[in-house]
Design an enzyme around this catalytic site. Structure first.
Site, PDB file in Angstrom:
ATOM      1  N   LYS A 271      43.958  25.756 -64.556  1.00 42.13           N
ATOM      2  CA  LYS A 271      44.662  24.839 -63.652  1.00 42.13           C
ATOM      3  C   LYS A 271      43.687  24.269 -62.618  1.00 42.13           C
ATOM      4  O   LYS A 271      42.764  24.970 -62.207  1.00 42.13           O
ATOM      5  CB  LYS A 271      45.747  25.606 -62.871  1.00 42.13           C
ATOM      6  CG  LYS A 271      46.959  26.035 -63.665  1.00 42.13           C
ATOM      7  CD  LYS A 271      47.926  26.797 -62.756  1.00 42.13           C
ATOM      8  CE  LYS A 271      49.113  27.361 -63.527  1.00 42.13           C
ATOM      9  NZ  LYS A 271      50.042  26.341 -64.014  1.00 42.13           N
ATOM     10  N   ARG A 345      56.172  31.927 -71.679  1.00 45.73           N
ATOM     11  CA  ARG A 345      57.004  32.050 -72.882  1.00 45.73           C
ATOM     12  C   ARG A 345      56.358  33.002 -73.892  1.00 45.73           C
ATOM     13  O   ARG A 345      57.059  33.678 -74.644  1.00 45.73           O
ATOM     14  CB  ARG A 345      57.242  30.655 -73.487  1.00 45.73           C
ATOM     15  CG  ARG A 345      56.003  29.934 -73.891  1.00 45.73           C
ATOM     16  CD  ARG A 345      56.207  28.435 -74.032  1.00 45.73           C
ATOM     17  NE  ARG A 345      56.156  27.749 -72.737  1.00 45.73           N
ATOM     18  CZ  ARG A 345      56.250  26.437 -72.589  1.00 45.73           C
ATOM     19  NH1 ARG A 345      56.415  25.659 -73.638  1.00 45.73           N
ATOM     20  NH2 ARG A 345      56.188  25.892 -71.385  1.00 45.73           N
TER      21      ARG A 345
HETATM   22  N1  BES Z   1      53.712  29.253 -64.057  1.00 44.12           N
HETATM   23  C1  BES Z   1      53.692  27.955 -64.592  1.00 44.12           C
HETATM   24  C2  BES Z   1      54.918  27.108 -64.212  1.00 44.12           C
HETATM   25  C3  BES Z   1      55.033  26.745 -62.763  1.00 44.12           C
HETATM   26  C4  BES Z   1      54.494  25.568 -62.291  1.00 44.12           C
HETATM   27  C5  BES Z   1      55.743  27.549 -61.896  1.00 44.12           C
HETATM   28  C6  BES Z   1      54.615  25.228 -60.965  1.00 44.12           C
HETATM   29  C7  BES Z   1      55.880  27.213 -60.578  1.00 44.12           C
HETATM   30  C8  BES Z   1      55.316  26.049 -60.105  1.00 44.12           C
HETATM   31  C9  BES Z   1      53.640  28.005 -66.118  1.00 44.12           C
HETATM   32  O1  BES Z   1      53.012  29.097 -66.669  1.00 44.12           O
HETATM   33  C10 BES Z   1      52.865  26.801 -66.545  1.00 44.12           C
HETATM   34  O2  BES Z   1      51.729  26.708 -66.213  1.00 44.12           O
HETATM   35  N2  BES Z   1      53.528  25.903 -67.260  1.00 44.12           N
HETATM   36  C11 BES Z   1      52.934  24.707 -67.712  1.00 44.12           C
HETATM   37  C12 BES Z   1      53.403  24.463 -69.118  1.00 44.12           C
HETATM   38  C13 BES Z   1      52.636  23.398 -69.820  1.00 44.12           C
HETATM   39  C14 BES Z   1      51.234  23.851 -70.111  1.00 44.12           C
HETATM   40  C15 BES Z   1      53.377  23.082 -71.096  1.00 44.12           C
HETATM   41  C16 BES Z   1      53.387  23.565 -66.789  1.00 44.12           C
HETATM   42  O3  BES Z   1      54.514  23.587 -66.326  1.00 44.12           O
HETATM   43  O4  BES Z   1      52.579  22.698 -66.515  1.00 44.12           O
HETATM   44 ZN    ZN Z   2      50.864  28.866 -66.872  1.00 44.84          ZN
END
Ligand code: BES
Ligand code: ZN
Ligand code: ZN
Length: 489
Positions: A271, A345
């Protein structure tokens, strides 16, 4: 915090703050008028100056200059009479605590509306939730006081039901504040092992069964999803299983499942800095499960409850799982990894399969699963999806009672194609659109025919700036809803 009933005189009672309420329709009447007169009209004047007309979420505060027993008077809006609800009382409690906790030790509370059953619970819940502070790492500048006692002088409840209301409210709000503490702990402290320690502690205190699987045990069982995500981290992963057994033989069993990523860097699909900050909150689902299990013996639901948590960090270490990897979950299904940042997931695939093996009647999971859910619903509302409308309705009803905002999103057969994989049974990411829904449809592959509901709490689990009704940081979202759901079974 202590809660008492009292029949003291509002003008004479000694306390830091006398909290009064008023409806929008009422103006300065009744007890408020009596106190206003004793203060030489100070309440009317400040209300005029600050254009305060009893609106919910607003209040005025005056110093009494010794004219009555209380040092200060806080006049809080109850909103419109027709809209009066226990949720409004919860908000009044939160606001009152937030306004006076810096200086007040003792509050006397006089409500214009009868504090009947349900209303008092909500008010006490609000006072406890609104008092929450996370300041254990501030070496000075700590909040010196903190509210110690609240006396209610307008409650018509019998002593017995007053006590019951207090105990119920306290169990729920302490559990919520406990979940907040877990979320707010920095990730260097709150590792998967630490989460497991907390689970063990709760099990001992509350007499629950507790099983913790380490990596070897996970490997033996075939929890390939949780193991894969853990590979990039030096911190060992933990799978946590707490069981509550009701006193009478239960007719039903449910599993409450939490995502426990104690820090989500995104893994190799790392990220950017601004999205990585706050990712200590990625274990908010797990915090909710532990909060619920901590309160459960005090609340005595009549169902067997399994609390399940997949706990690991998601790190980009040298052994990290990679895009293109294919991993096998506990139920035998294979997952093609497209994006290592869609790790929630992947770890939940094992926890949900495990819940199915337990032969429970219903599964509810809570996960900070997708940014897409925040895009869809904003920061204050959780997304709700699942495979069973009856269960979904139960969760919606419980959320309403709890005063937590939840909104159902549709499962969409046309979108399901997006997570079909050419090389495995499912891939862990779909296309760009409908991300909260495709994530839920991924989870669906691991629950079989068991009725299942999924709460995507990515938005409301954590408030970067704090909200009207939430503290800054972890909110403990979900604890109150799940408890109400379990009690309605
Ligand atoms: N933990 C994150 C989701 C999240 C984002 C929670 C912002 C709280 C605030 C999750 O693991 C994630 O990174 N999801 C990705 C999925 C994507 C790669 C399909 C996302 O939401 O960008
Ligand atoms: Zn994530
Ligand atoms: Zn995550």
């Amino acid at each position: 915090m202590d809660f008492k009933q009292s029949d003291a005189n509002v003008l004479r009672i000694k306390c830091s703050v006398l909290a009064l309420t008023r409806f929008e329709e009422d103006g300065i009447t009744g007890t408020v008028k009596k106190v206003d007169s004793a203060l030489g009209g100070a309440l009317s004047l400040i209300s005029q100056d600050e254009k305060f007309n009893g609106e919910l979420g607003k209040s005025v505060l005056v110093n009494t200059l010794g004219k009555i027993g209380a040092e200060r008077v806080l006049l809080v809006g109850l909103g419109k009479k027709v809209a009066l609800s226990s949720d409004n009382f919860r908000k009044v409690g939160i606001l009152t605590a937030k306004k006076v906790k810096q200086f007040a030790e003792t509050i006397t509370f006089n409500s214009e509306a009868d504090l009947k059953k349900g209303y008092l619970t909500a008010l006490i819940e609000g006072l406890t939730l609104g008092s929450y502070e996370f300041d254990k790492y501030k070496t000075n500048n700590k909040k010196v006081n903190g509210i110690k006692t609240v006396e209610f002088i307008s409650s018509t409840l019998t002593e017995r039901s007053f006590k019951q209301e207090v105990e119920f409210a306290r169990a729920i709000s302490d559990a919520t504040n406990f979940a907040r503490d877990l979320i707010n702990e920095p990730p260097i402290v709150l590792t998967p092992a630490k989460l497991a320690d907390f689970a063990r502690e709760i099990a001992t205190e509350e007499k629950l069964q507790c099983e913790i699987f380490d990596r070897d045990e996970m490997e033996k069982r075939g929890m390939g999803g949780l193991i894969a995500v853990s590979l990039g981290s030096e911190e060992p992963p933990k799978f946590i299983h707490l069981t509550y057994e009701p006193r009478k033989k239960p007719k039903k069993a449910v599993a409450v499942v939490g995502k426990g990523i104690t820090f989500d860097t995104g893994g190799l699909c790392i990220k950017p800095r601004d999205s990585m900050r706050t990712m200590k909150m990625d274990m908010s689902g797990a915090a909710c499960v532990l909060g619920v299990m901590k309160a459960i013996t005090k609340l005595n639901p009549s169902v067997r409850v399994h609390g399940l948590i997949s706990a690991t960090e998601n790190m980009p270490g040298g052994k990290a799982y990679k895009p293109d990897d294919i991993v096998r979950a506990l139920n035998g299904k294979t997952i093609e990894v497209i994006d290592t940042d869609a790790e929630g997931r992947v770890v939940l695939s094992d926890a949900l399969s495990y819940a199915v093996e337990l032969k429970v009647d219903e599964i509810v999971d809570l996960a900070t699963l997708t940014g897409a859910c925040i895009v869809a619903l904003g920061n204050y509302t959780a997304g709700l999806m699942g495979n069973n409308e009856k269960l979904i309705d139960k969760i919606l009803k419980a959320a309403k009672l709890a005063g937590e905002k939840v909104w159902q999103l549709p499962m969409d057969d046309e979108l399901r194609k997006d997570i079909e994989s050419d090389v495995a049974d499912v891939k862990n990411v779909g296309n760009r659109w409908g991300g909260a829904i495709t994530a839920a449809m991924f989870l669906e592959k691991f629950v079989g025919d068991t009725p299942w509901a999924h709460l995507d709490i990515a938005g409301p689990a954590f408030m970067e700036r704090g909200g009207d009704w939430y503290p800054k940081g972890g909110t403990g979202f979900g604890v109150r809803t799940i408890i109400r759901y379990l009690l309605e079974m």
